[in-house]
Enzyme design. Structure first.
Site, PDB file in Angstrom:
ATOM      1  CE1 TYR A  99     -62.822   8.863 -91.911  1.00 49.67           C
ATOM      2  CE2 TYR A  99     -64.040  11.251 -91.966  1.00 49.67           C
ATOM      3  CZ  TYR A  99     -63.773  10.044 -91.230  1.00 49.67           C
ATOM      4  OH  TYR A  99     -64.028   9.440 -89.785  1.00 49.67           O
TER       5      TYR A  99
ATOM      6  CG  ASP B  96     -57.893  -3.660 -84.790  1.00 55.55           C
ATOM      7  OD1 ASP B  96     -58.675  -2.959 -84.319  1.00 55.55           O
ATOM      8  OD2 ASP B  96     -56.295  -3.097 -84.907  1.00 55.55           O
TER       9      ASP B  96
ATOM     10  CG  ASP C  24     -56.043  -6.036 -94.339  1.00 54.82           C
ATOM     11  OD1 ASP C  24     -56.473  -4.599 -94.445  1.00 54.82           O
ATOM     12  OD2 ASP C  24     -54.885  -4.946 -95.324  1.00 54.82           O
TER      13      ASP C  24
ATOM     14  CG  ASN D 144     -65.387   0.689 -85.231  1.00 52.38           C
ATOM     15  OD1 ASN D 144     -65.937   2.013 -84.780  1.00 52.38           O
ATOM     16  ND2 ASN D 144     -64.494   0.746 -84.808  1.00 52.38           N
TER      17      ASN D 144
ATOM     18  CE  LYS E 219     -65.816   6.424 -92.540  1.00 52.35           C
ATOM     19  NZ  LYS E 219     -66.121   5.270 -91.390  1.00 52.35           N
TER      20      LYS E 219
END
Ligand SMILES: NC(=O)c1ccc[n+]([C@@H]2O[C@H](COP(=O)([O-])OP(=O)(O)OC[C@H]3O[C@@H](n4cnc5c(N)ncnc54)[C@H](O)[C@@H]3O)[C@@H](O)[C@H]2O)c1
Length: 259
Positions: free
Chosen positions: A156, A38, A64, A91, A160
């Site tokens: 977004y 993370d 990152d 994820n 995706k």
């Protein structure tokens, strides 16, 4: 027939909170040694405390996913620590947006840098390891936004949608090495990313009315799919996109069935 993931190793990106944390927790409970990656140290510290309490094995790595040097160093550290990498769950994601006139270039770039380039960079770092192992599972987070996008989600949804094409190309390239690559599309799972649970009731109802199974999704709904895709049971599934949205818009007006 049981899913058996005992002894496997995994990287889960964006595992500090939200769906990623639950994916990591679920894999750990199934006997997987998980490297939680993370960008936020505070979230990794929380996860480390949770793992210690539960007695799970794990690695906690700050990186990152937008940055190639950071990703390369993280994957090298994880490979050294775990010995092999059986499962990669890409994820980590962001979802900021606005309608076109108000959509900042920086917001556009961050969606693509995190969601699309981040998925590419981590997969690129892990692919040679899985190829050498002659086995592996790469599982990428897409979104229901790739099926039907929302107003204000241009950056977004486009970022995706690129993940889906990337998934299929990578599946083709890694197929000869017994590495499967799939992606999944969650629908509406209340997390800090979207704040669904804090919306006024009328707005929540309008959204819930789009669902065949009329309830918010839970991170565990995704985590169970990940366990299947990570397991030997999914050996013949690759290049696929799996909708895990409770049947969002499976019919034109799902709410009719509830009247
Ligand atoms: N929640 C939903 O309803 C939903 C729906 C569709 C798709 N998704 C996807 O599922 C994934 C997880 O979503 P969530 O709701 O749990 O989000 P979240 O915001 O709660 O968690 C995202 C995690 O990713 C981490 N992260 C962000 N940028 C990073 C970076 N550059 N490098 C490393 N880590 C980074 C964050 O620190 C955080 O821990 C995302 O890819 C999201 O697009 C979620």
């Amino acid at each position: 027939m049981l899913i058996d993931l005992t002894g496997k190793t995994a990287i889960v990106t964006g595992a500090g909170r939200g769906i990623g944390r639950v994916i990591a927790r679920t894999l750990a409970a199934e006997g997987v040694t998980v490297a939680l990656l993370d960008i936020r140290n505070d979230l990794l510290d929380e996860a480390r405390a949770e793992w210690a309490k539960a007695g799970h094995k794990g690695l906690f790595v700050k990186a990152d996913v937008r940055d190639k040097a950071s990703v390369t160093a993280a994957v090298a550290e994880i490979h050294k620590g775990l010995g092999r990498i059986d499962i990669l769950v890409n994820n980590a994601g962001v979802a900021a947006g606005a309608r076109i006139e108000a959509l900042d270039e920086a917001v556009w770039d961050d969606n693509f840098d995190t969601n699309t380039k981040g998925t590419f960079l981590v997969a690129q770092a892990v692919a040679p390891i899985m190829k050498a192992q002659k086995s592996g599972r790469i599982i990428n987070a897409a979104s229901f936004a790739i099926i039907i996008p929302s107003i204000g989600s241009a950056a977004y949804a486009a970022s995706k949608a690129a993940v889906v094409s990337f998934t299929r190309v990578l599946a083709g390239e890694l197929g000869p090495f017994n590495v499967t690559v799939n992606c999944y599309s969650p629908g509406m799972i209340p997390t800090e990313m979207n704040g669904y649970a804090a919306m006024p009731e009328a707005r929540q109802n309008r959204l819930l009315d789009t669902l065949t199974l009329r309830r918010w999704g839970e991170p565990g709904d995704v985590a169970k799919l990940i366990c299947f895709l990570a397991s030997d049971l999914s050996a013949y599934i690759t290049g696929a996109m799996i909708d895990v949205s409770g049947g969002k818009f499976a019919t034109q007006i799902p709410a009719v069935a509830y009247e």
